[in-house]
Design an enzyme around this catalytic site. Structure first.
Site, PDB file in Angstrom:
ATOM      1  N   TRP A 150       0.829  -1.211   0.000  1.00  0.00           N
ATOM      2  CA  TRP A 150       0.000   0.000   0.000  1.00  0.00           C
ATOM      3  C   TRP A 150       0.855   1.249   0.000  1.00  0.00           C
ATOM      4  O   TRP A 150       0.526   2.230  -0.683  1.00  0.00           O
ATOM      5  CB  TRP A 150      -1.017  -0.020   1.138  1.00  0.00           C
ATOM      6  CG  TRP A 150      -2.069  -1.060   0.900  1.00  0.00           C
ATOM      7  CD1 TRP A 150      -2.338  -2.159   1.662  1.00  0.00           C
ATOM      8  CD2 TRP A 150      -2.987  -1.130  -0.213  1.00  0.00           C
ATOM      9  NE1 TRP A 150      -3.355  -2.895   1.100  1.00  0.00           N
ATOM     10  CE2 TRP A 150      -3.765  -2.287  -0.055  1.00  0.00           C
ATOM     11  CE3 TRP A 150      -3.212  -0.326  -1.323  1.00  0.00           C
ATOM     12  CZ2 TRP A 150      -4.768  -2.665  -0.970  1.00  0.00           C
ATOM     13  CZ3 TRP A 150      -4.200  -0.700  -2.241  1.00  0.00           C
ATOM     14  CH2 TRP A 150      -4.965  -1.854  -2.055  1.00  0.00           C
ATOM     15  N   ASP A 190      -2.166   6.644   6.036  1.00  0.00           N
ATOM     16  CA  ASP A 190      -3.203   5.791   5.447  1.00  0.00           C
ATOM     17  C   ASP A 190      -3.618   4.777   6.506  1.00  0.00           C
ATOM     18  O   ASP A 190      -2.965   3.769   6.715  1.00  0.00           O
ATOM     19  CB  ASP A 190      -2.647   5.077   4.210  1.00  0.00           C
ATOM     20  CG  ASP A 190      -3.632   4.054   3.632  1.00  0.00           C
ATOM     21  OD1 ASP A 190      -4.731   3.889   4.197  1.00  0.00           O
ATOM     22  OD2 ASP A 190      -3.283   3.430   2.612  1.00  0.00           O
ATOM     23  N   LYS A 197     -12.878  -1.762   5.954  1.00  0.00           N
ATOM     24  CA  LYS A 197     -12.147  -2.653   6.844  1.00  0.00           C
ATOM     25  C   LYS A 197     -12.603  -2.509   8.292  1.00  0.00           C
ATOM     26  O   LYS A 197     -13.047  -3.458   8.896  1.00  0.00           O
ATOM     27  CB  LYS A 197     -10.651  -2.402   6.723  1.00  0.00           C
ATOM     28  CG  LYS A 197     -10.094  -3.087   5.472  1.00  0.00           C
ATOM     29  CD  LYS A 197      -9.234  -2.231   4.628  1.00  0.00           C
ATOM     30  CE  LYS A 197      -8.961  -2.925   3.299  1.00  0.00           C
ATOM     31  NZ  LYS A 197      -8.117  -2.117   2.442  1.00  0.00           N
TER      32      LYS A 197
HETATM   33  C1  LIG Z   1      -7.470  -1.673   1.451  1.00  0.00           C
HETATM   34  C2  LIG Z   1      -6.407  -0.641   1.548  1.00  0.00           C
HETATM   35  C3  LIG Z   1      -6.249   0.349   0.561  1.00  0.00           C
HETATM   36  C4  LIG Z   1      -7.110   0.425  -0.657  1.00  0.00           C
HETATM   37  O1  LIG Z   1      -8.391   0.774  -0.312  1.00  0.00           O
HETATM   38  P1  LIG Z   1      -9.540   1.109  -1.385  1.00  0.00           P
HETATM   39  O2  LIG Z   1     -10.587   1.708  -0.514  1.00  0.00           O
HETATM   40  O3  LIG Z   1      -9.918  -0.178  -2.024  1.00  0.00           O
HETATM   41  O4  LIG Z   1      -8.976   2.065  -2.372  1.00  0.00           O
HETATM   42  C5  LIG Z   1      -5.249   1.288   0.752  1.00  0.00           C
HETATM   43  N1  LIG Z   1      -4.458   1.259   1.828  1.00  0.00           N
HETATM   44  C6  LIG Z   1      -4.570   0.323   2.786  1.00  0.00           C
HETATM   45  C7  LIG Z   1      -3.652   0.349   3.963  1.00  0.00           C
HETATM   46  C8  LIG Z   1      -5.552  -0.651   2.681  1.00  0.00           C
HETATM   47  O5  LIG Z   1      -5.678  -1.581   3.637  1.00  0.00           O
END
Ligand SMILES: *Cc1c(COP(=O)(O)O)cnc(C)c1O
Length: 360
Positions: free
Chosen positions: A102, A172, A196
């Site tokens: 990521w 993030d 999540k």
């Molecule tokens: C799942 C995830 C993403 C991507 O998320 P989307 O909402 O599908 O764009 C980005 N960063 C992390 C840390 C993630 O777990």
């Protein structure tokens, strides 16, 4: 009703209590004769749902009035562009930390807009260890510093907050937000896709310090400008109303549970049990160094990869779903976000120990 334990990394499990409440309110929301999905986002009813959700979210994280809380779309992936578009503010470079897949996606996107200095990388340890701050290059002069506190795929998590000499810190938090207490004042901006640890897919939450707003690059699309979102209470266009509502129910569930101290302790216990079982076995293994291990996403391998298919099939029959690891890592991954009850982890441990006895 029969609910399995869902270990999916995302979209992930939601609290059963929340789903039942949503079911009860689905067709006729609180006697108004319509579903939340059918309400105008400008109606008094929806505005009250939206403002209550924001207030509960602010309460959970003690977000002060110095910050905007935005309810956006486009997932965390849209933030990979929105962060540089909005936060460069005349500067030409940004600093990124690379702790996994990521991080790398965020870096690749930022490179379209500015010079990216990768001030630290876990590559030399094959992403098995968070690099200590002493090993980082200087971040001074960068418009912001971006990192990924929890790498969902690799299962690598910071248990500390970087020191960035007054440069705005951006995180993030897609897979760790609301999983434990957090001091938001250490951050310029945090963001998370909802699917999540917040609610259903389709919603992205951004918390941004107000003094960072208003300097977006001129070519920034209106839909990607934080200031426009903030000035319009996240309703510049039609927001993902149902996801917003359902996330609000999750915030209330978390508050009833006792907030982030309580859930943080439950999450610590869940992860500790699982890592202990893996470490005490000759059959299972986790590649991440102690101290850098994720509390939310626990990847593990079996001694023999040929058993992976049998493991997954038997797990599914036992009501344990979505344990397959990410295709780039292989093996298994148990995502144990807030909505995974401790009983779910206990069930998994029991299954793993039975499986080892049978096949080890
Ligand atoms: C799942 C995830 C993403 C991507 O998320 P989307 O909402 O599908 O764009 C980005 N960063 C992390 C840390 C993630 O777990």
């Amino acid at each position: 009703m029969s609910r399995a334990y869902n270990f999916c990394a995302g979209p992930a499990a939601l609290p059963a209590e929340v789903l039942l409440q949503a079911q009860q309110e689905l067709v006729d929301w609180r006697g108004k004769g319509l579903s939340v999905m059918e309400m105008s986002h400008r109606s008094d009813e929806f505005v009250s749902i939206a403002t209550t959700a924001e207030k509960d979210f602010r309460d959970l994280l003690s977000v002060s009035d110095d910050y905007e809380v935005l309810f956006l779309q486009g997932g965390a992936s849209a933030q990979f562009s929105m962060v540089p578009l909005n936060l460069l503010r005349g500067k030409k470079s940004s600093a990124y930390v690379n702790t996994g897949i990521w991080s790398q996606k965020a870096i690749a996107e930022a490179k379209k807009y500015c010079d990216v200095a990768v001030v630290s990388s876990a590559e030399s340890t094959k992403f098995s260890e968070v690099p200590t701050q002493e090993t980082w290059s200087s971040v001074s002069g960068a418009a912001y510093v971006h990192y990924t506190p929890n790498e969902t795929i690799g299962g690598l998590e910071f248990d500390w907050v970087p020191e960035v000499d007054g440069v705005p810190l951006v995180a993030d938090m897609s897979s760790c937000i609301l999983s434990r207490p957090l001091d938001i004042s250490q951050y310029g901006l945090i963001y998370a896709g909802a699917q999540k640890n917040i609610g259903p897919a389709g919603l992205t939450i951004v918390v941004v310090k107000k003094d960072l707003l208003g300097g977006a690059l001129p070519l920034t699309p209106a839909m990607m400008d934080y200031k426009i979102a903030a000035d319009n209470a996240s309703m510049y266009n039609t927001p993902p109303t149902y996801a917003w509502y359902l996330s609000g129910l999750v915030f209330q569930w978390l508050k009833r549970l006792g907030g982030l101290d309580v859930i943080g302790e439950i999450n610590r216990r869940k992860a500790e049990k699982l890592y202990n079982a893996i470490d005490n076995s000759e059959f299972y293994a986790n590649p991440i160094k102690v101290g850098s291990r994720s509390r939310m996403n626990v990847p593990f391998t079996l001694r023999d990869d040929a058993l992976n298919g049998v493991f997954l099939a038997e797990a599914e029959r036992a009501g344990l779903l979505n344990l397959q690891g990410h295709r780039s890592v292989g093996g298994m991954r148990a995502s144990i976000y807030n909505a995974m009850p401790e009983e779910g982890v206990d069930k998994l441990l029991e299954f793993m120990s039975d499986f080892e006895r049978k096949h080890g």
